[in-house]
Design a protein around this motif. Structure first.
Motif, short mmCIF file in Angstrom:
data_model
loop_
_atom_site.label_atom_id
_atom_site.label_comp_id
_atom_site.label_asym_id
_atom_site.label_seq_id
_atom_site.Cartn_x
_atom_site.Cartn_y
_atom_site.Cartn_z
N ILE A 63 25.68 134.70 15.62
CA ILE A 63 24.33 134.12 15.53
C ILE A 63 23.64 134.61 14.37
O ILE A 63 23.06 133.97 13.36
CB ILE A 63 23.50 134.19 16.76
N HIS A 77 17.69 134.10 21.20
CA HIS A 77 18.82 133.51 21.73
C HIS A 77 19.15 133.57 23.17
O HIS A 77 18.80 134.45 23.59
CB HIS A 77 19.94 133.76 20.84
N LEU A 97 18.76 128.48 20.99
CA LEU A 97 18.30 129.38 19.84
C LEU A 97 16.85 128.78 19.64
O LEU A 97 16.67 127.30 19.61
CB LEU A 97 18.90 128.95 18.60
#
Length: 126
Positions: A63, A77, A97
């Motif tokens: 991420i 997240h 997210l």
């Protein structure tokens, strides 16, 4: 003819604020669209890593790698379910997210505040 000497200056003074707001609005739209596409890409990348059996630290690394162009302080997240052992084969993993983006346009930013973007990606664990 002497009374029309300042006509161009007055017209420019009247139209310039409208043109600047339009320009800032286009810039804000581009920034929001970029953030949305970045979140979408990062969500798919993270969900794919989770689906092939990675642990949470690897998912978070993916991420962070995929959202390098965004402000990390405004990005949150969620991995569900957490923990590699809680994701057996055939179950689903969800990556959520959230990102908050401030607008640059002077009038619109005071009226609407920041825009909250959310991306939720679900994949089946292999």
């Amino acid at each position: 003819m002497k009374s029309q000497r300042g006509q161009a200056l007055v017209e420019t003074a009247l139209l310039l604020p409208i043109l600047l707001i339009l320009l800032f609005g286009i810039t804000d739209l581009g920034r929001v669209f970029h953030a949305y596409l970045t979140l979408d890409h990062a969500g798919r990348e993270a969900a794919r890593v989770a689906a092939i059996g990675a642990d949470d630290a690897e998912i978070i690394d993916k991420i962070e790698l995929a959202t390098g162009s965004l402000n990390e302080d405004k990005l949150t997240h969620t991995i569900s379910p957490q923990g590699k052992s809680n994701r057996p084969s055939g179950s689903e993993v969800t990556i959520t997210l959230n990102y908050s983006i401030e607008l640059l346009t002077p009038l619109i930013s005071h009226l609407s505040g920041p825009i909250e973007l959310e991306n939720k990606t679900v994949m089946r664990v292999e």
